[in-house]
Scaffold this motif. Structure first.
Motif, PDB file in Angstrom:
ATOM      1  N   MET A   3       0.638  -1.248  -0.056  1.00 29.77           N
ATOM      2  CA  MET A   3       0.044   0.015  -0.155  1.00 29.77           C
ATOM      3  C   MET A   3       0.811   1.085  -0.036  1.00 29.77           C
ATOM      4  N   VAL A   4       2.160   1.192   0.642  1.00 32.21           N
ATOM      5  CA  VAL A   4       2.985   2.396   0.496  1.00 32.21           C
ATOM      6  C   VAL A   4       3.371   2.783  -0.848  1.00 32.21           C
ATOM      7  N   TYR A   5       3.499   1.539  -1.672  1.00 34.66           N
ATOM      8  CA  TYR A   5       4.078   1.835  -3.084  1.00 34.66           C
ATOM      9  C   TYR A   5       2.799   2.358  -4.000  1.00 34.66           C
ATOM     10  N   VAL A   6       1.835   1.875  -3.356  1.00 38.93           N
ATOM     11  CA  VAL A   6       0.489   2.288  -4.370  1.00 38.93           C
ATOM     12  C   VAL A   6       0.038   3.715  -4.157  1.00 38.93           C
ATOM     13  N   VAL A   7       0.301   4.114  -2.903  1.00 43.15           N
ATOM     14  CA  VAL A   7       0.148   5.582  -2.456  1.00 43.15           C
ATOM     15  C   VAL A   7       1.114   6.259  -3.169  1.00 43.15           C
ATOM     16  N   ILE A   8       2.364   5.938  -3.181  1.00 41.33           N
ATOM     17  CA  ILE A   8       3.698   6.782  -3.551  1.00 41.33           C
ATOM     18  C   ILE A   8       3.173   6.850  -5.352  1.00 41.33           C
ATOM     19  N   ALA A   9       2.757   5.778  -5.836  1.00 46.55           N
ATOM     20  CA  ALA A   9       2.296   5.786  -7.323  1.00 46.55           C
ATOM     21  C   ALA A   9       0.914   6.809  -7.345  1.00 46.55           C
ATOM     22  N   ALA A  25       6.171  10.874 -13.366  1.00 42.34           N
ATOM     23  CA  ALA A  25       5.550  10.024 -14.190  1.00 42.34           C
ATOM     24  C   ALA A  25       6.276   8.508 -14.095  1.00 42.34           C
ATOM     25  N   ALA A  26       7.856   8.767 -14.078  1.00 46.51           N
ATOM     26  CA  ALA A  26       8.628   7.715 -14.054  1.00 46.51           C
ATOM     27  C   ALA A  26       8.535   7.199 -12.497  1.00 46.51           C
ATOM     28  N   VAL A  27       8.546   8.218 -11.441  1.00 52.31           N
ATOM     29  CA  VAL A  27       8.518   7.614 -10.152  1.00 52.31           C
ATOM     30  C   VAL A  27       7.119   6.964  -9.774  1.00 52.31           C
ATOM     31  N   ALA A  28       6.038   7.442 -10.486  1.00 58.01           N
ATOM     32  CA  ALA A  28       4.832   6.966 -10.318  1.00 58.01           C
ATOM     33  C   ALA A  28       4.953   5.460 -11.028  1.00 58.01           C
ATOM     34  N   LEU A  29       5.386   5.266 -12.278  1.00 58.79           N
ATOM     35  CA  LEU A  29       5.392   3.918 -12.834  1.00 58.79           C
ATOM     36  C   LEU A  29       6.329   3.040 -11.946  1.00 58.79           C
ATOM     37  N   ALA A  30       7.438   3.550 -11.463  1.00 60.93           N
ATOM     38  CA  ALA A  30       8.428   2.753 -10.736  1.00 60.93           C
ATOM     39  C   ALA A  30       7.684   2.212  -9.503  1.00 60.93           C
ATOM     40  N   ALA A  31       6.882   3.164  -8.791  1.00 64.22           N
ATOM     41  CA  ALA A  31       6.219   2.713  -7.541  1.00 64.22           C
ATOM     42  C   ALA A  31       4.889   1.584  -7.844  1.00 64.22           C
ATOM     43  N   LEU A  32       4.312   1.911  -9.054  1.00 64.12           N
ATOM     44  CA  LEU A  32       3.318   0.992  -9.581  1.00 64.12           C
ATOM     45  C   LEU A  32       3.890  -0.341  -9.600  1.00 64.12           C
ATOM     46  N   PHE A  33       4.932  -0.305 -10.501  1.00 61.10           N
ATOM     47  CA  PHE A  33       5.603  -1.900 -10.869  1.00 61.10           C
ATOM     48  C   PHE A  33       6.404  -2.440  -9.426  1.00 61.10           C
ATOM     49  N   THR A  34       6.649  -1.823  -8.735  1.00 58.47           N
ATOM     50  CA  THR A  34       7.217  -2.226  -7.428  1.00 58.47           C
ATOM     51  C   THR A  34       5.973  -2.905  -6.507  1.00 58.47           C
ATOM     52  N   ALA A  35       4.776  -2.170  -6.710  1.00 58.76           N
ATOM     53  CA  ALA A  35       3.668  -2.785  -6.071  1.00 58.76           C
ATOM     54  C   ALA A  35       3.126  -3.945  -6.724  1.00 58.76           C
ATOM     55  N   ILE A  36       3.305  -4.110  -7.916  1.00 59.28           N
ATOM     56  CA  ILE A  36       2.831  -5.196  -8.774  1.00 59.28           C
ATOM     57  C   ILE A  36       3.907  -6.375  -8.207  1.00 59.28           C
ATOM     58  N   THR A  37       5.445  -6.167  -8.293  1.00 57.69           N
ATOM     59  CA  THR A  37       6.155  -6.894  -7.931  1.00 57.69           C
ATOM     60  C   THR A  37       6.215  -7.347  -6.678  1.00 57.69           C
ATOM     61  N   GLY A  38       5.615  -6.486  -5.657  1.00 61.44           N
ATOM     62  CA  GLY A  38       5.451  -7.173  -4.265  1.00 61.44           C
ATOM     63  C   GLY A  38       4.457  -8.132  -4.059  1.00 61.44           C
ATOM     64  N   LEU A  51      14.170   1.059  -6.309  1.00 58.84           N
ATOM     65  CA  LEU A  51      15.432   2.072  -6.600  1.00 58.84           C
ATOM     66  C   LEU A  51      15.752   1.583  -8.034  1.00 58.84           C
ATOM     67  N   GLY A  52      15.816   0.210  -8.200  1.00 56.49           N
ATOM     68  CA  GLY A  52      16.119  -0.162  -9.455  1.00 56.49           C
ATOM     69  C   GLY A  52      15.373   0.144 -10.548  1.00 56.49           C
ATOM     70  N   PHE A  53      13.744   0.313 -10.362  1.00 53.65           N
ATOM     71  CA  PHE A  53      12.980   0.918 -11.279  1.00 53.65           C
ATOM     72  C   PHE A  53      13.078   2.181 -11.503  1.00 53.65           C
ATOM     73  N   CYS A  54      13.365   3.013 -10.437  1.00 48.31           N
ATOM     74  CA  CYS A  54      13.794   4.404 -10.572  1.00 48.31           C
ATOM     75  C   CYS A  54      15.034   4.568 -11.387  1.00 48.31           C
ATOM     76  N   LEU A  55      16.040   3.859 -11.136  1.00 47.78           N
ATOM     77  CA  LEU A  55      17.232   4.189 -12.040  1.00 47.78           C
ATOM     78  C   LEU A  55      16.730   3.875 -13.364  1.00 47.78           C
TER      79      LEU A  55
END
Length: 153
Positions: A3-9, A25-38, A51-55
């Motif tokens: 939920m933390v990453y969904v809120v960040i996204a 938009a890149a940070v939002a996508l990275a957070a969304l992909f992280t939530a899905i990966t979670g 961090l990897g998605f952001c980079l």
């Protein structure tokens, strides 16, 4: 932790709408992909995944913004070459009122004879809200005038 990453996204995506940059938009996508990966990985590694998605996505966002900016510079002014109708003028400053795109614009004649009311002109340049016009030659309709010319002797 998901939920933390969904809120960040959500927050980064919402902020992106107001700023218009591709970075959020890149940070939002990275957070969304992280939530899905979670859903597949344990919560202890999600910070590293984020961090990897952001980079990866931040440089991709900068590249996309650069590409779109380069394409936008090549676009010309779509108003140039469009026809307008003379509705009044000239005033004290030799400006005319013209009808273009459903509204009234101020214009000056740069090319051609002084126009009469109802004449057509073409936009050849634009400075701020002032149109620069080239007057089109009057078209002969091919019809005879309603009254024959009078013969005065």
């Amino acid at each position: 932790m998901l939920m933390v990453y969904v809120v960040i996204a959500f927050a980064a995506g919402l902020a992106e709408l107001f700023t218009g940059t591709f970075y959020l938009a890149a940070v939002a996508l990275a957070a969304l992909f992280t939530a899905i990966t979670g859903l597949l990985l344990p919560g202890t590694v999600l910070h590293w995944v984020f961090l990897g998605f952001c980079l990866v996505l931040l440089p991709a966002g900068m590249w996309v913004r650069h590409r779109l900016g380069a394409k936008a510079k090549g676009l010309g002014d779509f108003d140039l070459g469009q026809e307008v109708d003379i509705i009044s003028g000239p005033d004290n400053h030799q400006r005319y009122s013209v009808h273009y795109r459903g509204s009234e614009w101020l214009a000056i004649v740069d090319d051609g004879p002084p126009p009469a009311l109802g004449d057509r002109a073409v936009i050849i340049a634009k400075t701020d809200n002032l149109l620069h016009l080239g007057v089109l030659p009057r078209q002969n309709s091919g019809k005879e005038p309603p009254c024959p010319p009078s013969l005065s002797s």
